[in-house]
Design an enzyme around this catalytic site. Sequence first.
Site, short mmCIF file in Angstrom:
data_model
loop_
_atom_site.label_atom_id
_atom_site.label_comp_id
_atom_site.label_asym_id
_atom_site.label_seq_id
_atom_site.Cartn_x
_atom_site.Cartn_y
_atom_site.Cartn_z
N TYR A 1 -97.49 -83.88 -12.19
CA TYR A 1 -96.71 -85.12 -12.03
C TYR A 1 -97.31 -86.26 -12.84
O TYR A 1 -96.60 -87.02 -13.51
CB TYR A 1 -96.67 -85.50 -10.54
CG TYR A 1 -96.19 -86.90 -10.28
CD1 TYR A 1 -94.84 -87.19 -10.20
CD2 TYR A 1 -97.10 -87.97 -10.16
CE1 TYR A 1 -94.39 -88.49 -9.99
CE2 TYR A 1 -96.66 -89.26 -9.94
CZ TYR A 1 -95.31 -89.52 -9.86
OH TYR A 1 -94.88 -90.81 -9.67
N TYR B 1 -94.82 -77.78 -10.31
CA TYR B 1 -95.93 -78.69 -10.60
C TYR B 1 -96.50 -79.27 -9.32
O TYR B 1 -95.86 -79.26 -8.27
CB TYR B 1 -95.50 -79.82 -11.55
CG TYR B 1 -94.52 -80.82 -10.97
CD1 TYR B 1 -94.96 -81.92 -10.23
CD2 TYR B 1 -93.15 -80.68 -11.17
CE1 TYR B 1 -94.06 -82.84 -9.71
CE2 TYR B 1 -92.24 -81.59 -10.64
CZ TYR B 1 -92.70 -82.67 -9.91
OH TYR B 1 -91.81 -83.57 -9.39
N CYS B 2 -97.74 -79.79 -9.41
CA CYS B 2 -98.35 -80.57 -8.32
C CYS B 2 -98.75 -81.92 -8.90
O CYS B 2 -98.16 -82.36 -9.89
CB CYS B 2 -99.52 -79.82 -7.68
SG CYS B 2 -100.92 -79.52 -8.79
N PHE B 3 -99.74 -82.58 -8.32
CA PHE B 3 -100.03 -83.94 -8.78
C PHE B 3 -100.67 -83.97 -10.17
O PHE B 3 -100.20 -84.67 -11.07
CB PHE B 3 -100.93 -84.68 -7.78
CG PHE B 3 -101.20 -86.11 -8.19
CD1 PHE B 3 -100.17 -87.01 -8.31
CD2 PHE B 3 -102.49 -86.54 -8.48
CE1 PHE B 3 -100.40 -88.33 -8.72
CE2 PHE B 3 -102.73 -87.85 -8.88
CZ PHE B 3 -101.68 -88.74 -9.00
#
EC number: 2.9.1.3
Length: 367
Positions: free
Chosen positions: A124, A94-96
């Site tokens: 996130y 995952y990223c932001f």
Amino acid sequence: MATDITDYRDIFLNDRPMMDTRAPIEFIKGAFPGVINLPLMTDDERQRVGTCYKQQGQQAAIVLGHELVSGAIKAERIEQWAQFAKANPDGYLYCFRGGLRSQIVQQWLKTEAGIEYPRVGGGYKAMRTFLLETVEQATAECDFVLLGGMTGTGKTEVLGQLHNALDLEGHANHRGSSFGKRATTQPSNIDFENRLAVDLLKKRAAGIEQFVVEDESRMIGSCALPLPLHKGMQTFPMVWLEDSVEGRVERILRDYVVDLCAEFIQVFGENGQALFAERLTQSLANIHKRLGGERFQRLQAVLQDALAEQARSAAVDLHRVWIEGLLREYYDPMYAFQRESKGARIEFAGEQGAVVEYLRERSARRA
């Protein structure tokens, strides 16, 4: 490519392995238990791409990103991601926000390493929102009881004997008082909230709908309780734990002197004892204004004698003097006032065995 994963409940209930592709600076501010940071970009690279995005727009930023993460740097990062993916075939990335960064990592894993690896939709931010809502829902829907009592009565020991306890101090890595700092650092506030939320989620999934929490102020060291829980704690019913002054002095001696000193030595080696002495001295200094000049000087002198004797012979007997003085002259009057102000909410009071039995019966009665 597989559909993005959005079953956040499953992710946290089953401790799904995850790699966080955000920059280290984002990761340090807050992440999820057990997650590994394998960033697409370093902090510096992210900053440069961000500046480019503001000044020249998205397309220019993407081009710069590909320039910065290319060649040997790109190959090394793909290798790290591939190693994680192979070691954790049931994991996610995952990223932001579930945007470009995780898309690129996912894409490169497929094209360069031949690995199809799922990513978390919403990233996130979506998972963090889910955990905050988990705490809010539990506070609104579940039955909570507070465990109160004077310093040193062994509230943490009681919590350790209950299947439905939430150990706030354990999650915060802090004992909750002016002397509560451990040898190791506290988690970030976000990490603390996330740990608590996952604990609540798992216990509710196991059918627990009544929780016992220690009566805490809003701050546990540097960690702040989630506001919905803190607000609830102003009205929850209470159980009050009692013990003799002698019993409390012995418990504080064990927890805050013997065990804490051992903890410092384990973490810092031969410097541990000196750092422990510094910490205890600082903890007393932190409340010097509330103690008043004369009382602080007196207790400080006894503490220094006790620390010197401990360093010389490993004997800890002298510590009992300042501990008892602090209880009788400082903590007990404060807690006596608190007990009086919360008296109407106290539904049971007793020593450890009776309190554990009462809380277990209470849980069974309301199950």
